[in-house]
Design an enzyme around this catalytic site. Structure first.
Site, PDB file in Angstrom:
ATOM      1  CE  LYS A 257      -3.834  -2.138   2.160  1.00 34.24           C
ATOM      2  NZ  LYS A 257      -4.546  -2.803   3.388  1.00 34.24           N
TER       3      LYS A 257
ATOM      4  CD  GLN B 133      -3.554  -4.341   6.634  1.00 34.44           C
ATOM      5  OE1 GLN B 133      -3.478  -3.409   5.866  1.00 34.44           O
ATOM      6  NE2 GLN B 133      -4.312  -5.622   6.335  1.00 34.44           N
TER       7      GLN B 133
ATOM      8  CG  ASP C 148     -10.060  -0.160   4.774  1.00 34.59           C
ATOM      9  OD1 ASP C 148      -9.878  -0.514   3.643  1.00 34.59           O
ATOM     10  OD2 ASP C 148      -9.689  -0.483   5.906  1.00 34.59           O
TER      11      ASP C 148
END
Ligand code: NAD
Length: 293
Positions: A53, A97, A120
């Site tokens: 990422k 995460q 997200d």
């Protein structure tokens, strides 16, 4: 034989466009989108995801900030860090995460992220905005799947879509996105009766189940488009391992009109859409239109 939808290429093209758009943001408005990724602990898969990422964000011109925290980090520390990032105007996207260590309440942490920075799209406010057609953040994997479907079909109005799986991160948001596109959507799941017949009605099948090769070619209506979200590592007869999707590719590719492979289908689109959401958030926070690609 189905057309193979190349997600790796699609994601590379999307990142290429974003690189141009982000360069314009800097040139015209002196805006550099900022993405903060928080990793707690040493989970090897999570470390790889976070590294990828960060690398791809930088390649597109996004300022990537990584917080790598010790496994023993407590919830209060994490909540405080999120609060600081919520206040920081240089950060447009915050990603924690998962999975978090067991002593941390994941829901509490995710719900502490400012919904406008929740790239997200998991915050309940964004879940609500998606289901009411508002301007929120859309979860990356379903968004990437929709982009590929729209690229292949153009308008999806009136198509019959079956989403297999009803998880909060893939199945349910995928349902909402397809409904917004005026598809007739059915969500099938582990308790669905006659699931093969349900799937056989679909012009579009999205499989997000987590069961290796569950959906067989015989379940697919000839010519249907198949988006395989699944990522499963299985052992081969030679004692090695390989990645397979939730669709049995060998049989489905013979029947479908188009299909995403695993790997190289939906997977690469997920990170590309995370970067896309960060760019969208930066434009919204600064009240500017998204630049042309
Ligand atoms: P999940 O375990 O949260 O949900 C699975 C869903 O599938 C459940 O709703 C369940 O009802 C349904 N299901 C389970 N067994 C079934 C069966 N036999 N028949 C019909 N339905 C069944 O999983 P998830 O988080 O939605 O992930 C699904 C898959 O997608 C996994 O393989 C995961 O690794 C993959 N995934 C990929 C990406 C990506 O970037 N490509 C992102 C997220 C998830």
């Amino acid at each position: 034989m189905a057309k193979i939808i190349d997600g790796k290429q699609f994601a590379a093209d999307l990142r290429g466009k974003m690189t141009t758009q982000i360069a314009s943001l800097k040139e015209q408005h002196n805006i550099v989108p900022g993405l903060a990724v928080v990793l707690v602990g040493e989970d090897p898969a999570s470390q790889v995801y976070v590294r990828n990422k960060g690398k791809q964000a930088k390649e597109c011109g996004i300022n990537s900030i990584e917080h790598k925290l010790d496994e023993s980090t407590d919830e209060a520390f994490l909540l405080n860090l999120i609060d600081e990032m919520n206040q920081d105007p240089a950060i447009n996207g915050i990603l924690v995460q998962l999975p978090l260590p067991k002593h941390i309440d994941s829901d509490k942490v995710l719900n502490a992220i400012d919904p406008a920075k929740d790239v997200d799209g998991f915050h309940p406010i964004n879940v609500g905005l998606l289901s009411t057609g508002g301007k929120g953040m859309i979860p990356c994997t379903p968004l990437g799947s929709l982009m590929m479907l729209q690229d292949y079909h153009g308008d999806l109005t009136g198509m019959n879509a079956v989403v297999v799986g009803r998880s909060n991160i893939v199945g349910k948001p995928m349902f909402n996105l397809l409904l917004q596109q005026s598809c007739t959507v059915t969500v099938a799941h582990s308790r669905t009766k006659n699931i093969e017949e349900v799937v056989r009605e679909a012009d579009i099948v999205v499989a997000a189940v987590g069961v290796p090769e569950l959906v067989k070619g015989s379940w697919i209506k000839p010519g249907a488009t198949v988006i395989d979200v699944g990522i499963n590592r299985i052992e081969t007869d030679e004692g090695k391992t390989k990645l397979v999707g939730d669709v049995e590719f060998e049989s489905a590719v013979e029947v479908a009109g188009a299909i995403t492979p695993v790997p190289g289908g939906v997977g690469p689109m997920t990170i590309a859409c995370l970067l896309y959401n960060t760019m969208v958030a930066a434009c919204r926070h600064n009240n500017v239109d998204m630049p042309e690609a």
